[in-house]
Design a protein around this motif. Structure first.
Motif, PDB file in Angstrom:
ATOM      1  N   ALA A   1       0.811  -1.223   0.000  1.00  0.00           N
ATOM      2  CA  ALA A   1       0.000   0.000   0.000  1.00  0.00           C
ATOM      3  C   ALA A   1       0.842   1.271   0.000  1.00  0.00           C
ATOM      4  O   ALA A   1       0.319   2.353  -0.265  1.00  0.00           O
ATOM      5  CB  ALA A   1      -0.937  -0.001   1.203  1.00  0.00           C
ATOM      6  N   GLY A   2       2.139   1.154   0.329  1.00  0.00           N
ATOM      7  CA  GLY A   2       2.994   2.336   0.290  1.00  0.00           C
ATOM      8  C   GLY A   2       3.639   2.727   1.606  1.00  0.00           C
ATOM      9  O   GLY A   2       4.242   3.806   1.703  1.00  0.00           O
ATOM     10  N   ALA A   3       3.559   1.865   2.621  1.00  0.00           N
ATOM     11  CA  ALA A   3       4.200   2.172   3.901  1.00  0.00           C
ATOM     12  C   ALA A   3       5.718   2.104   3.764  1.00  0.00           C
ATOM     13  O   ALA A   3       6.258   1.259   3.054  1.00  0.00           O
ATOM     14  CB  ALA A   3       3.721   1.203   4.984  1.00  0.00           C
ATOM     15  N   ASP A   4       6.401   3.008   4.474  1.00  0.00           N
ATOM     16  CA  ASP A   4       7.862   3.065   4.445  1.00  0.00           C
ATOM     17  C   ASP A   4       8.492   2.305   5.609  1.00  0.00           C
ATOM     18  O   ASP A   4       9.673   1.954   5.555  1.00  0.00           O
ATOM     19  CB  ASP A   4       8.316   4.522   4.515  1.00  0.00           C
ATOM     20  N   PHE A   5       7.717   2.098   6.668  1.00  0.00           N
ATOM     21  CA  PHE A   5       8.188   1.368   7.847  1.00  0.00           C
ATOM     22  C   PHE A   5       6.954   0.868   8.584  1.00  0.00           C
ATOM     23  O   PHE A   5       5.823   1.132   8.151  1.00  0.00           O
ATOM     24  CB  PHE A   5       9.051   2.271   8.745  1.00  0.00           C
ATOM     25  N   ILE A   6       7.143   0.122   9.670  1.00  0.00           N
ATOM     26  CA  ILE A   6       5.988  -0.313  10.459  1.00  0.00           C
ATOM     27  C   ILE A   6       6.104   0.238  11.876  1.00  0.00           C
ATOM     28  O   ILE A   6       7.179   0.610  12.328  1.00  0.00           O
ATOM     29  CB  ILE A   6       5.825  -1.849  10.491  1.00  0.00           C
ATOM     30  N   LYS A   7       4.958   0.266  12.557  1.00  0.00           N
ATOM     31  CA  LYS A   7       4.900   0.733  13.940  1.00  0.00           C
ATOM     32  C   LYS A   7       4.137  -0.315  14.753  1.00  0.00           C
ATOM     33  O   LYS A   7       2.962  -0.582  14.492  1.00  0.00           O
ATOM     34  CB  LYS A   7       4.172   2.081  13.996  1.00  0.00           C
ATOM     35  N   ILE A   8       4.807  -0.912  15.731  1.00  0.00           N
ATOM     36  CA  ILE A   8       4.202  -1.950  16.571  1.00  0.00           C
ATOM     37  C   ILE A   8       3.789  -1.322  17.893  1.00  0.00           C
ATOM     38  O   ILE A   8       4.538  -0.541  18.495  1.00  0.00           O
ATOM     39  CB  ILE A   8       5.170  -3.128  16.799  1.00  0.00           C
ATOM     40  N   TYR A   9       2.595  -1.710  18.373  1.00  0.00           N
ATOM     41  CA  TYR A   9       2.027  -1.029  19.532  1.00  0.00           C
ATOM     42  C   TYR A   9       2.017  -1.905  20.789  1.00  0.00           C
ATOM     43  O   TYR A   9       2.681  -2.935  20.843  1.00  0.00           O
ATOM     44  CB  TYR A   9       0.639  -0.484  19.177  1.00  0.00           C
ATOM     45  N   GLU A  10       1.224  -1.522  21.796  1.00  0.00           N
ATOM     46  CA  GLU A  10       1.440  -1.999  23.162  1.00  0.00           C
ATOM     47  C   GLU A  10       0.702  -3.262  23.567  1.00  0.00           C
ATOM     48  O   GLU A  10       1.068  -3.880  24.567  1.00  0.00           O
ATOM     49  CB  GLU A  10       1.113  -0.877  24.156  1.00  0.00           C
ATOM     50  N   LEU A  11      -0.325  -3.667  22.844  1.00  0.00           N
ATOM     51  CA  LEU A  11      -1.073  -4.852  23.273  1.00  0.00           C
ATOM     52  C   LEU A  11      -0.765  -6.080  22.416  1.00  0.00           C
ATOM     53  O   LEU A  11      -1.475  -7.080  22.467  1.00  0.00           O
ATOM     54  CB  LEU A  11      -2.579  -4.554  23.274  1.00  0.00           C
ATOM     55  N   VAL A  12       0.322  -6.011  21.642  1.00  0.00           N
ATOM     56  CA  VAL A  12       0.782  -7.155  20.847  1.00  0.00           C
ATOM     57  C   VAL A  12       1.388  -8.210  21.768  1.00  0.00           C
ATOM     58  O   VAL A  12       2.089  -7.888  22.733  1.00  0.00           O
ATOM     59  CB  VAL A  12       1.815  -6.682  19.805  1.00  0.00           C
ATOM     60  N   GLN A  13       1.138  -9.471  21.464  1.00  0.00           N
ATOM     61  CA  GLN A  13       1.746 -10.578  22.206  1.00  0.00           C
ATOM     62  C   GLN A  13       3.198 -10.771  21.750  1.00  0.00           C
ATOM     63  O   GLN A  13       3.556 -10.467  20.606  1.00  0.00           O
ATOM     64  CB  GLN A  13       0.956 -11.864  21.973  1.00  0.00           C
ATOM     65  N   PRO A  14       4.072 -11.286  22.620  1.00  0.00           N
ATOM     66  CA  PRO A  14       5.492 -11.435  22.271  1.00  0.00           C
ATOM     67  C   PRO A  14       5.745 -12.233  20.995  1.00  0.00           C
ATOM     68  O   PRO A  14       6.588 -11.848  20.171  1.00  0.00           O
ATOM     69  CB  PRO A  14       6.079 -12.145  23.497  1.00  0.00           C
ATOM     70  N   GLU A  15       5.026 -13.337  20.794  1.00  0.00           N
ATOM     71  CA  GLU A  15       5.240 -14.148  19.592  1.00  0.00           C
ATOM     72  C   GLU A  15       4.828 -13.385  18.337  1.00  0.00           C
ATOM     73  O   GLU A  15       5.466 -13.507  17.283  1.00  0.00           O
ATOM     74  CB  GLU A  15       4.465 -15.462  19.690  1.00  0.00           C
ATOM     75  N   THR A  16       3.765 -12.598  18.458  1.00  0.00           N
ATOM     76  CA  THR A  16       3.318 -11.797  17.319  1.00  0.00           C
ATOM     77  C   THR A  16       4.305 -10.678  17.030  1.00  0.00           C
ATOM     78  O   THR A  16       4.572 -10.354  15.859  1.00  0.00           O
ATOM     79  CB  THR A  16       1.912 -11.225  17.585  1.00  0.00           C
TER      80      THR A  16
END
Length: 441
Positions: free
Chosen positions: A160-175
């Motif tokens: 879609a055109g993203a240059d990087f990703i941003k991971i947030y606070e309720l993600v599980q460690p394996e994810t």
């Protein structure tokens, strides 16, 4: 056809690495710096070259804001690009929002506009903090509930055109690990909060930047294992409700106790794992309720440049803040304190503001952030590095952006006063150049 040239004459060059060099001339050709030389040196110019006398002025690289949200406040969305340029911010990193909306906005904004790099949505867990359930929590996030969904989520953002990703606070460690692996496979840098199920020293080595200094306090506590176990249990037992409420409750219950149990030896161990992970402190956000930026002398004029609808809403918010009881300043002071610890352990620092969240005026707030970085222990030159070279390093662009040397892209800011003697002089913007073109003069 002759190349387009601009010669900036009689200027003091302020480079984030080499510092101040007086009596210089800077030749711009076809959007890049073609030469930086002593004023006495003869340079070959085209007949139609523009000459710009910058006597008694200071030239710095174009500034970055590493943490902005264009679509957080719809009343401000279409004005932010111009405001950034007004304040000498020539590049920004949008760290969370709907990818289609951001790509459309980036394409539709009229030139001139800053260089805009986007992550798309905050990649959250089964529960999403910014889920659109409240006007103060617009739908900036999306859920990645299990590791098997990570690769497709990152692939779609890249497409879609993203240059990087941003991971947030309720993600599980394996994810988290799966998202990081998917981004690495696609050469996408990773910005991140510290997920609440994890600690800063386990997250940091997987990320290229971490935001807000948030959740480092837990990892630096003498009783960090106990606090983490409590946190993991509460998250594990949370089966319905708002992700925002879950996160806010954990921060409220654990942040101050963790800071009160600060253990420097433990914290040094944590910070030593972050030597390759840029920290974006957003000090002006972390201190906003305690230090009240709206009490600054230059605030009214800066606020007046915003759309009327934004001014009205922000004045109401300020009235609310004024009526609050005294805010606990512990996290505010901790954030500023941590700058010296990051410097001592060799952790890279980048300048970002989270504008427009928390009364963050685009562009204006970046200069406030530089002031706070210096209050925390950085020299003015180090603060400029944090707003020029460090952001370019995040995107592996440091060979073409961030310095005043031959071959660099000509994103430049001309200042009336020397920022190395007082970082507040970074506000004295007189002209702005973007890829070799004057966009403010």
């Amino acid at each position: 056809m002759e190349s387009q040239q601009t010669l900036i004459e009689n200027v003091s060059v302020v480079d984030p690495v080499s510092g101040l060099t007086q009596n210089q001339q800077v030749l711009i050709e076809d959007g890049k710096i073609a030469a930086v030389a002593d004023t006495a040196q003869a340079l070959t110019l085209n007949a139609n070259a523009e000459r710009f006398d910058a006597q008694n002025r200071y030239l710095i690289p174009g500034l970055w804001d590493m943490h902005v949200h264009f679509i957080y406040d719809p009343t401000l969305t279409n004005e932010m690009a111009d405001l950034f340029l007004d304040y000498g911010v020539t590049s920004v990193r949008d760290t969370g929002g709907d990818i289609e909306q951001l790509v459309t906005l980036r394409d539709a904004l009229p030139s001139p506009k800053p260089n805009i790099y986007i992550s798309g949505p905050l990649l959250d867990g089964k529960f999403v903090v910014y889920d659109g359930s409240d006007p103060d929590r617009p739908p900036l996030g999306t859920g990645v509930p299990e590791p098997g969904a990570a690769d497709a989520a990152v692939a779609a953002l890249k497409e879609a055109g993203a240059d990087f990703i941003k991971i947030y606070e309720l993600v599980q460690p394996e994810t988290y690990a799966a998202l990081a692996a998917a981004a690495r496979q696609r050469d996408m840098p990773i910005a991140s909060h510290v997920p609440l199920m994890m600690t800063a020293d386990s997250v940091g080595p997987m990320a290229d930047s971490m935001e807000h200094l948030r959740n480092i306090e837990l990892a630096c506590a003498s009783n960090w294992q106990e606090l983490l176990a409590q946190r993991q249990q509460r998250i594990g037992n949370f089966t319905e409700g708002l992700g925002y409420a879950l996160r806010a409750g954990l921060h409220s219950d654990q942040r101050i106790p963790a800071i009160n149990n600060y253990d420097e030896t433990r914290c040094n161990q944590v910070l030593d794992t972050l030597s390759s992970t840029i920290q974006v402190p957003t000090l002006r956000l972390n201190t906003v309720t305690h230090l009240k930026p709206f009490q600054r002398e230059d605030w009214p004029a800066a606020l007046a440049a915003l759309p009327q609808a934004t001014q009205f809403a922000w004045r109401a918010r300020i009235d609310g803040l004024q009526q609050l009881m005294a805010i606990d300043p512990t996290f505010s002071k901790w954030s500023v304190f941590l700058i010296e610890r990051l410097l001592a352990r060799g952790v890279p620092i980048g300048a970002g503001t989270d504008t427009p969240i928390g009364l963050g005026i685009p562009g204006y707030s970046l200069h406030t952030e530089l002031e706070f970085l210096v209050q925390g222990g950085m020299t003015p030159q180090q603060a400029l590095y944090a707003a020029t070279i460090t952001p370019a390093e995040f995107f592996n662009m440091a060979d073409t952006r961030g310095r005043l040397t031959k071959g660099m892209q000509a994103d430049l800011v001309l200042l009336k006063d020397n920022p190395l003697t007082d970082i507040r002089h970074s506000r004295s913007v007189e002209a702005v150049m973007l890829a070799g073109e004057w966009v403010r003069k």
